[in-house]
Enzyme design. Sequence first.
Site, mmCIF file in Angstrom:
data_model
loop_
_atom_site.group_PDB
_atom_site.id
_atom_site.type_symbol
_atom_site.label_atom_id
_atom_site.label_comp_id
_atom_site.label_asym_id
_atom_site.label_seq_id
_atom_site.Cartn_x
_atom_site.Cartn_y
_atom_site.Cartn_z
ATOM 1 C CE LYS A 62 -4.675 1.873 3.131
ATOM 2 N NZ LYS A 62 -3.694 1.382 3.727
ATOM 3 C CE LYS B 96 -6.436 -1.161 3.270
ATOM 4 N NZ LYS B 96 -4.806 -2.196 3.629
ATOM 5 C CG ASP C 114 -1.841 -1.450 1.286
ATOM 6 O OD1 ASP C 114 -1.897 -1.826 0.229
ATOM 7 O OD2 ASP C 114 -3.032 -0.902 1.648
#
Length: 248
Positions: free
Chosen positions: A179, A208, A117
Amino acid sequence: MLEYEIERAIVRYRESYELKPFRESVSLEDVRKAIEHTNLRPFATPDDIVKLCQEAKDKRFYGVCVNPCYVPVARKELSETDIKIVTVVGFPLGANESRTKVQEATFAVESGADEVDMVLNIGMLKTGEWEYVYEDIRGVVEAVRGKIVKVILETCYLELEEKIAACVISKLAGAHYVKTSTGFGPKGATLEDVHLMKWIVGGGMRVKAAGGIRTYEDAVKMMMYGADKIGTSSGHKIVLEGEERHGN
């Protein structure tokens, strides 16, 4: 090309965007399989990560998300499971040089991370330096050689059109997810941001939701409005609530 694709997405948003759920229902099992059980606290200890992994095994979560130095700890604890190990790059500010992010991502995968990430360069995005942001993301995507890359937008700092631009650039750069948040900003995931992100990236990319998701109801709503994965430090609590609600 980037400017054209961003402008096209903005026009499409203005003409046809509508806020409504993507799903009619979400089951407890759906939630369980979406959770990336997270501990990114600066004061987390190895014992904390062992506990995180034990909870992930107990509740059969999709994955755990830990700081890079703890990837080997998680790998050891989860070696006989299919639980994914997720770590972070350029975290939490996104302001590292691109070559630093590339090295971080490379080391993370070598240490045993399954997914990365990364935080995009927020300042460059807000300045309209689309090519810089694209290359920053693309460098990490290429460095991890097929591993999953999620791009953290830190939506709390972005205007609407900047969120759209970030989604478009992330998709074109080859990332697999966008995300919402690091969890270190002044605000976490919102239904509106999650829905917008999913609407922009479409079915070829995932979303996400992370930051401030602490209840089973929170998780269900996020998934109904477009979240494919849930990043939360409250995963154990969320599933316990779900089990109580559904009588499991």
